[in-house]
Structures are given as structure tokens and as C-alpha cells.
Design an enzyme around this catalytic site. Structure first.
Site, PDB file in Angstrom:
ATOM      1  N   SER A 219      47.203  36.299  53.961  1.00  0.00           N
ATOM      2  CA  SER A 219      47.016  37.572  53.263  1.00  0.00           C
ATOM      3  C   SER A 219      47.524  37.483  51.829  1.00  0.00           C
ATOM      4  O   SER A 219      46.871  37.984  50.901  1.00  0.00           O
ATOM      5  CB  SER A 219      47.739  38.697  53.995  1.00  0.00           C
TER       6      SER A 219
ATOM      7  N   ARG B  28      42.440  43.186  39.253  1.00  0.00           N
ATOM      8  CA  ARG B  28      43.630  43.229  38.416  1.00  0.00           C
ATOM      9  C   ARG B  28      43.760  44.592  37.722  1.00  0.00           C
ATOM     10  O   ARG B  28      44.841  45.178  37.681  1.00  0.00           O
ATOM     11  CB  ARG B  28      43.565  42.091  37.387  1.00  0.00           C
TER      12      ARG B  28
ATOM     13  N   GLU C 269      37.534  46.800  46.853  1.00  0.00           N
ATOM     14  CA  GLU C 269      37.298  45.757  45.835  1.00  0.00           C
ATOM     15  C   GLU C 269      37.508  44.369  46.418  1.00  0.00           C
ATOM     16  O   GLU C 269      36.718  43.452  46.153  1.00  0.00           O
ATOM     17  CB  GLU C 269      38.216  45.980  44.636  1.00  0.00           C
TER      18      GLU C 269
ATOM     19  N   HIS D  13      18.041  35.446  46.399  1.00  0.00           N
ATOM     20  CA  HIS D  13      17.423  35.840  47.656  1.00  0.00           C
ATOM     21  C   HIS D  13      17.595  37.351  47.775  1.00  0.00           C
ATOM     22  O   HIS D  13      18.642  37.898  47.429  1.00  0.00           O
ATOM     23  CB  HIS D  13      18.078  35.127  48.837  1.00  0.00           C
TER      24      HIS D  13
END
Length: 133
Positions: free
Chosen positions: A29, A43, A80, A98
Site C-alpha cells: 500500500s 500530488r 484518482e 483500442h
């Protein structure tokens, strides 16, 4: 004696149990957060959170409002990170265009937009309620 899960041979991490599993999961994590920090959008959102989460304590009138204000900011960061993960997985598949890859990236971006709009709505309502009275 129990047999290992079917995917244990493909992924030895699945064999970990207890504190070892928690320890390694925490490490993964933290690696993910460091990778997210490399993305400009994450950020910016993290820096905004440094300001907005403490500000939620001032703007919110009770613990529910504080939780909604702070939670909406953290939700934007979560979405995000998920969007960045989708983009990374699609880019890993290949650079060619694609339709399904484009749709996946567009939907991830739309999810971020919706999370941002939700946060703006929650903050606007709380600020109006707090300072209009």
C-alpha cells in the site's frame, strides 16, 4: 490440514497469514502511495487534502459534517489512485489504440470528475450553511 488456495502456486503472497500478511500488505500500500505521488493530479489532490482535511474541522458544525467534508476529499484521492491504476494496466497491455482501452480510460477520468463534483458540492453546501447564517 487445509490445502492452499488454487492461485497460491501462481502467487506465493497468498500463502501469507496473520501479521506477516498485514505487514506485507502495508508495504504494498505504501508503494502504491509513493507511485501515486509520482502522478501530478494525485500530488495536487494530496496537497489540497493537507489544507482541506484540517479545514473540515473548522467548517463542519458537527462530526457528521466534518466526516463528509474530509471524506469527500479523501474519496477524490481514492478515485484518482484507481483511475491511475486503470491507466497503468491499459498502458501495460500495449500502446496501440483500442476502443475498449479508450473507454476504460475515459470512464476512469469520468469517475474522478464525479468525485470532484461531489466534493465541491459538499464543501459549497457546508460553507454556505456555516457562513450564511
Amino acid at each position: 490440514m487445509t490445502s492452499p488456495p488454487p492461485d497460491a502456486f501462481a502467487n506465493p503472497q497468498k500463502l501469507r497469514r496473520g501479521l506477516s500478511r498485514i505487514w506485507h500488505a502495508t508495504g504494498y500500500s505504501l508503494q502504491g502511495l509513493r507511485a501515486g505521488w509520482g502522478e501530478t493530479a494525485f500530488r495536487q489532490e494530496a496537497l489540497a487534502a493537507i489544507v482541506l482535511v484540517p479545514l473540515a474541522v473548522y467548517v463542519g458544525r458537527d462530526w457528521v459534517q466534518i466526516a463528509l467534508l474530509a471524506g469527500s476529499v479523501v474519496l477524490v484521492m481514492i478515485v484518482e489512485l484507481l483511475n491511475t491504476a486503470i491507466e497503468a494496466a491499459i498502458d501495460r497491455i500495449g500502446p496501440e489504440r483500442h476502443e475498449l482501452s479508450g473507454r476504460a480510460k475515459d470512464m476512469g477520468s469520468a469517475a474522478v470528475l464525479l468525485a470532484l463534483l461531489l466534493a465541491v458540492g459538499i464543501w459549497t453546501a457546508a460553507i454556505v450553511q456555516r457562513f450564511a447564517a
